[in-house]
Design an enzyme around this catalytic site. Structure first.
Site, PDB file in Angstrom:
ATOM      1  N   PRO A 180     -10.619 139.480  26.467  1.00  0.00           N
ATOM      2  CA  PRO A 180     -10.397 139.431  27.665  1.00  0.00           C
ATOM      3  C   PRO A 180      -9.655 138.087  28.324  1.00  0.00           C
ATOM      4  CG  PRO A 180     -12.573 139.379  27.948  1.00  0.00           C
ATOM      5  CD  PRO A 180     -12.253 139.581  26.469  1.00  0.00           C
ATOM      6  N   ASN A 181      -8.405 138.360  28.973  1.00  0.00           N
ATOM      7  CA  ASN A 181      -7.822 137.180  29.582  1.00  0.00           C
ATOM      8  C   ASN A 181      -6.884 136.438  28.462  1.00  0.00           C
ATOM      9  OD1 ASN A 181      -8.747 137.828  32.250  1.00  0.00           O
ATOM     10  ND2 ASN A 181     -10.555 136.978  31.644  1.00  0.00           N
ATOM     11  N   ARG A 210      -2.540 130.506  31.618  1.00  0.00           N
ATOM     12  CA  ARG A 210      -4.077 130.363  31.972  1.00  0.00           C
ATOM     13  C   ARG A 210      -4.566 128.813  31.815  1.00  0.00           C
ATOM     14  NH1 ARG A 210      -9.021 132.983  28.786  1.00  0.00           N
ATOM     15  NH2 ARG A 210     -10.623 132.405  30.352  1.00  0.00           N
ATOM     16  N   TYR A 250      -6.603 125.451  27.947  1.00  0.00           N
ATOM     17  CA  TYR A 250      -6.441 126.517  26.744  1.00  0.00           C
ATOM     18  C   TYR A 250      -5.043 126.224  26.028  1.00  0.00           C
ATOM     19  CZ  TYR A 250     -10.482 128.825  28.638  1.00  0.00           C
ATOM     20  OH  TYR A 250     -11.887 129.465  28.854  1.00  0.00           O
ATOM     21  N   ASN A 263     -11.800 136.228  18.426  1.00  0.00           N
ATOM     22  CA  ASN A 263     -12.026 135.432  19.486  1.00  0.00           C
ATOM     23  C   ASN A 263     -12.414 136.523  20.786  1.00  0.00           C
ATOM     24  OD1 ASN A 263     -12.279 134.027  21.861  1.00  0.00           O
ATOM     25  ND2 ASN A 263     -10.362 132.786  21.698  1.00  0.00           N
ATOM     26  N   ALA A 316     -14.591 136.013  27.090  1.00  0.00           N
ATOM     27  CA  ALA A 316     -15.845 136.031  27.959  1.00  0.00           C
ATOM     28  C   ALA A 316     -16.939 136.843  27.186  1.00  0.00           C
ATOM     29  CB  ALA A 316     -15.447 136.507  29.107  1.00  0.00           C
ATOM     30  N   HIS A 349     -20.084 135.808  25.280  1.00  0.00           N
ATOM     31  CA  HIS A 349     -21.339 135.505  26.123  1.00  0.00           C
ATOM     32  C   HIS A 349     -22.148 136.615  26.642  1.00  0.00           C
ATOM     33  CE1 HIS A 349     -19.143 132.038  25.551  1.00  0.00           C
ATOM     34  NE2 HIS A 349     -17.838 132.139  26.566  1.00  0.00           N
ATOM     35  N   ASP A 407     -23.222 144.559  18.411  1.00  0.00           N
ATOM     36  CA  ASP A 407     -23.733 145.695  17.557  1.00  0.00           C
ATOM     37  C   ASP A 407     -22.651 146.451  16.817  1.00  0.00           C
ATOM     38  OD1 ASP A 407     -26.074 145.289  18.380  1.00  0.00           O
ATOM     39  OD2 ASP A 407     -26.240 146.862  19.869  1.00  0.00           O
ATOM     40  N   GLU A 424     -15.983 133.835  13.785  1.00  0.00           N
ATOM     41  CA  GLU A 424     -15.730 133.722  15.237  1.00  0.00           C
ATOM     42  C   GLU A 424     -14.760 132.373  15.478  1.00  0.00           C
ATOM     43  OE1 GLU A 424     -19.572 133.558  17.395  1.00  0.00           O
ATOM     44  OE2 GLU A 424     -18.516 132.663  19.042  1.00  0.00           O
ATOM     45  N   HIS A 464     -12.759 129.779  18.528  1.00  0.00           N
ATOM     46  CA  HIS A 464     -12.249 129.699  20.016  1.00  0.00           C
ATOM     47  C   HIS A 464     -11.489 128.444  20.207  1.00  0.00           C
ATOM     48  CE1 HIS A 464     -15.669 132.317  21.441  1.00  0.00           C
ATOM     49  NE2 HIS A 464     -16.313 131.841  20.590  1.00  0.00           N
ATOM     50  N   LEU A 465     -10.637 128.576  21.079  1.00  0.00           N
ATOM     51  CA  LEU A 465      -9.746 127.503  21.452  1.00  0.00           C
ATOM     52  C   LEU A 465     -10.539 126.183  21.837  1.00  0.00           C
ATOM     53  CD1 LEU A 465      -7.611 130.007  23.495  1.00  0.00           C
ATOM     54  CD2 LEU A 465      -6.520 128.699  21.555  1.00  0.00           C
ATOM     55  N   ARG A 517     -18.781 123.069  26.584  1.00  0.00           N
ATOM     56  CA  ARG A 517     -18.531 123.703  27.982  1.00  0.00           C
ATOM     57  C   ARG A 517     -19.814 123.863  28.708  1.00  0.00           C
ATOM     58  NH1 ARG A 517     -13.885 127.477  27.927  1.00  0.00           N
ATOM     59  NH2 ARG A 517     -13.873 127.136  30.067  1.00  0.00           N
ATOM     60  N   ARG A 560     -21.363 129.174  28.493  1.00  0.00           N
ATOM     61  CA  ARG A 560     -20.370 129.245  27.558  1.00  0.00           C
ATOM     62  C   ARG A 560     -20.858 128.674  26.201  1.00  0.00           C
ATOM     63  NH1 ARG A 560     -15.615 131.132  30.008  1.00  0.00           N
ATOM     64  NH2 ARG A 560     -15.518 130.652  32.275  1.00  0.00           N
TER      65      ARG A 560
HETATM   66  C1  DQA Z   1     -12.826 130.917  24.695  1.00  0.00           C
HETATM   67  C2  DQA Z   1     -13.828 130.284  25.473  1.00  0.00           C
HETATM   68  C3  DQA Z   1     -14.652 131.487  26.385  1.00  0.00           C
HETATM   69  O1  DQA Z   1     -15.739 130.999  26.936  1.00  0.00           O
HETATM   70  C4  DQA Z   1     -13.542 132.034  27.445  1.00  0.00           C
HETATM   71  O2  DQA Z   1     -14.168 133.005  28.296  1.00  0.00           O
HETATM   72  C5  DQA Z   1     -12.193 132.531  26.764  1.00  0.00           C
HETATM   73  C6  DQA Z   1     -11.599 131.594  25.912  1.00  0.00           C
HETATM   74  C7  DQA Z   1     -11.947 130.155  23.843  1.00  0.00           C
HETATM   75  O3  DQA Z   1     -11.149 130.452  23.346  1.00  0.00           O
HETATM   76  O4  DQA Z   1     -11.758 128.862  24.260  1.00  0.00           O
HETATM   77  O5  DQA Z   1     -11.811 133.233  27.614  1.00  0.00           O
HETATM   78  O6  DQA Z   1     -13.062 132.186  23.971  1.00  0.00           O
END
Ligand code: DQA
Length: 159
Positions: free
Chosen positions: A9-10, A17, A22, A73, A76, A79, A86, A97, A99-100, A106, A110
């Site tokens: 998401p997002n 954003r 990011y 990725n 949110a 977490h 699952d 996994e 993450h940016l 953090r 997070r």
């Molecule tokens: C994220 C880190 C997460 O905590 C956050 O909710 C994101 C982006 C990252 O790529 O750094 O949306 O996954």
């Protein structure tokens, strides 16, 4: 080999954003770079971004028969989503996994990933490049574990 890339998401808002956190690279640019890298590595990609947990779960489950693994990725949901964990564990495919941002730097919420313990590994903090490193790592892992690269197999990695 076909690899799935899951954006949670997002992440569709990347570019605008919280750019200080990011970066300014858009999701379309990330996917385009990944497609170029996939071509270089000789693999195919399926990518999905969704803001809906159930859509992500269905995509992981439906895609698994044709996918060698995933670059994830989960944003949110990293977490919060036992359901996504699952699904990823349930389809029995390796995932990396990514993450940016550097999750270790953090907030307490997070810093905790529900997905990390079952991942092949975690790449965190390299901005958009985390995805490229993640794709390289996943492809190398799959090639190693199918006897196509000389590295440790999944079982040799330990459980
Ligand atoms: C994220 C880190 C997460 O905590 C956050 O909710 C994101 C982006 C990252 O790529 O750094 O949306 O996954």
């Amino acid at each position: 080999m076909r690899v799935g890339v899951l954006h949670g998401p997002n992440l569709d808002l990347l570019g605008t954003r919280q750019p200080d956190l990011y970066g300014t690279t858009t999701l379309a640019e990330i996917d385009s770079r990944l497609r170029d890298l996939a071509e270089e590595l000789g693999v195919e990609l399926d990518t999905l971004q969704s803001n809906h947990e159930g859509i992500l779960l269905d995509w992981v489950r439906d895609g698994a028969p044709s996918l060698a693994g995933y670059v994830v990725n989960a944003a949110a949901y990293t977490h919060t989503s036992v359901a996504l964990l699952d699904a990823l564990v349930g389809v029995d495919r390796p995932y990396v996994e990514v993450h940016l941002t550097n999750l270790a730097a953090r907030s307490r919420t997070r810093r905790r990933s529900l997905l990390a313990a079952h991942a092949v590994g975690v790449i965190t903090g390299f901005g958009a490049r985390s995805y490229e490193l993640g794709l390289r790592a996943l492809v190398a892992h799959v090639r190693d574990s199918t006897g196509n690269g000389g590295g440790p197999t999944g079982s040799e990695r330990g459980g």
